[in-house]
Write a protein that holds these residues in place. Structure first.
Motif, short mmCIF file in Angstrom:
data_model
loop_
_atom_site.label_atom_id
_atom_site.label_comp_id
_atom_site.label_asym_id
_atom_site.label_seq_id
_atom_site.Cartn_x
_atom_site.Cartn_y
_atom_site.Cartn_z
N PHE A 66 -13.38 -13.35 49.80
CA PHE A 66 -11.83 -13.35 49.55
C PHE A 66 -11.83 -11.63 49.09
O PHE A 66 -13.00 -11.20 48.87
CB PHE A 66 -11.67 -14.05 48.19
CG PHE A 66 -12.24 -14.14 47.03
CD1 PHE A 66 -12.05 -13.17 46.07
CD2 PHE A 66 -13.41 -14.93 46.94
CE1 PHE A 66 -12.65 -13.19 45.13
CE2 PHE A 66 -14.14 -14.87 45.76
CZ PHE A 66 -13.58 -14.01 44.68
N TYR A 67 -10.69 -11.56 49.09
CA TYR A 67 -10.33 -9.89 48.62
C TYR A 67 -9.43 -10.32 47.38
O TYR A 67 -8.47 -10.95 47.43
CB TYR A 67 -9.45 -9.55 49.84
CG TYR A 67 -10.43 -9.12 51.06
CD1 TYR A 67 -10.77 -7.87 51.14
CD2 TYR A 67 -10.50 -10.36 52.04
CE1 TYR A 67 -11.67 -7.67 52.42
CE2 TYR A 67 -11.17 -9.99 53.05
CZ TYR A 67 -11.79 -8.62 53.17
OH TYR A 67 -12.71 -8.36 54.41
N PHE A 68 -9.65 -9.27 46.48
CA PHE A 68 -8.72 -9.15 45.33
C PHE A 68 -8.01 -7.76 45.45
O PHE A 68 -8.79 -6.83 45.82
CB PHE A 68 -9.79 -9.09 43.86
CG PHE A 68 -10.03 -10.36 43.31
CD1 PHE A 68 -9.22 -11.57 43.76
CD2 PHE A 68 -10.89 -10.37 42.30
CE1 PHE A 68 -9.42 -12.45 43.07
CE2 PHE A 68 -11.29 -11.92 41.48
CZ PHE A 68 -10.26 -12.82 42.19
N THR A 69 -6.79 -7.80 45.17
CA THR A 69 -6.02 -6.44 45.26
C THR A 69 -5.29 -6.57 43.96
O THR A 69 -4.26 -7.20 43.93
CB THR A 69 -5.19 -6.59 46.25
OG1 THR A 69 -5.85 -6.52 47.74
CG2 THR A 69 -4.24 -5.05 46.16
N PRO A 70 -5.59 -5.69 43.15
CA PRO A 70 -4.89 -5.68 41.66
C PRO A 70 -3.48 -5.20 41.43
O PRO A 70 -3.34 -4.09 42.27
CB PRO A 70 -5.80 -5.18 40.68
CG PRO A 70 -7.28 -5.21 41.23
CD PRO A 70 -6.92 -5.02 42.75
N ASN A 71 -2.89 -5.60 40.80
CA ASN A 71 -1.35 -4.70 40.50
C ASN A 71 -1.40 -4.48 39.19
O ASN A 71 -0.94 -5.60 38.20
CB ASN A 71 -0.43 -5.57 41.18
CG ASN A 71 1.03 -4.88 41.13
OD1 ASN A 71 1.34 -4.11 40.16
ND2 ASN A 71 2.02 -5.28 42.14
N HIS A 72 -1.83 -3.30 38.59
CA HIS A 72 -1.73 -2.92 37.16
C HIS A 72 -0.35 -3.02 36.66
O HIS A 72 -0.19 -3.44 35.41
CB HIS A 72 -2.21 -1.67 36.92
CG HIS A 72 -3.65 -1.56 37.46
ND1 HIS A 72 -4.59 -2.42 36.95
CD2 HIS A 72 -4.25 -0.68 38.21
CE1 HIS A 72 -5.93 -2.31 37.44
NE2 HIS A 72 -5.58 -0.98 38.34
N THR A 73 0.78 -2.94 37.38
CA THR A 73 2.13 -2.83 36.89
C THR A 73 2.47 -4.12 36.32
O THR A 73 3.28 -4.43 35.27
CB THR A 73 3.30 -2.19 37.77
OG1 THR A 73 2.67 -0.73 38.10
CG2 THR A 73 4.57 -2.08 37.27
#
Length: 207
Positions: A66-73
């Motif tokens: 899988f792929y993790f793409t963080p969104n800090h906002t």
């Protein structure tokens, strides 16, 4: 007679502590740095679950990445998951909520909420998700690495956490990269994203 026995036991404590695996700390907050550390592509390596529904689902997964793409906002992580179950590839795109102070990731689906405590071992090329660590009847661990096969040293980190929680290696279920049926779908999605990127850059529709 009790005092000499007690002193003998106490004298062994430092030795026992040095030999026992370090227990995971489930209260380490999730920061932007730790979110960045788990960003990218990961492979499911192994898991051990005692909750029947988790155990059943894990037993049906032959291979997964899988792929993790963080969104800090927004304190979320976009999850793109490829799982080989039976003779088919299953793709799921969803969002995980990050609860930094609680050190947990949660996923809401079908009016239920699954959660996992994020554990970051010494090796930054691995991470672990723990479920119900305080409940001996429900507890579980999932182990992930940035390669489809983990090294013996990386696996030992997982086994150490497992032992510390009171679980046994006989409870572990392993993935099998040879059964991965999702590579073609991943390639298709990569090509589609490249076309989308080109469209956004040129502002024109591509065939």
């Amino acid at each position: 007679m009790a005092l000499p026995w007690a002193l003998a036991v106490l004298s062994l404590l430092p030795l026992l502590d040095a030999q026992s695996p370090a227990c995971p700390n489930f209260s380490v907050p999730i920061t932007n740095a730790s979110m960045d550390q788990i960003s990218g592509k990961w492979f499911y390596i192994a898991s051990a679950y005692r909750l029947p529904e988790y155990k059943k689902e894990a037993s049906e997964i032959h291979a997964a990445f899988f792929y993790f793409t963080p969104n800090h906002t927004e304190d979320t992580i976009l999850l793109r998951q490829y799982m080989t179950m039976g003779d088919q590839c299953i793709y799921i795109s969803s969002s995980l909520e990050v609860h930094g102070e609680n050190a947990t990731l949660t996923k809401s689906e079908n009016d239920t909420e699954d959660f996992g405590h994020l554990l970051l071992p010494k090796d930054p090329k691995t991470f672990i998700l723990a479920s119900f660590p305080e409940d001996k009847q429900k507890m579980g661990l999932s182990f992930f690495a940035d390669k489809p096969e983990a090294t013996p040293e990386q696996m030992q980190q997982f086994y150490d956490y497992l032992t510390c929680m009171g679980m046994d290696k006989s409870e572990v279920m392993y993935s099998d990269e040879k059964k991965n049926l999702c590579l073609l779908l991943e390639k298709q999605h990569d090509e589609e994203r490249k076309k989308e990127d080109e469209r956004s850059k040129t502002g024109t529709a591509l065939d």
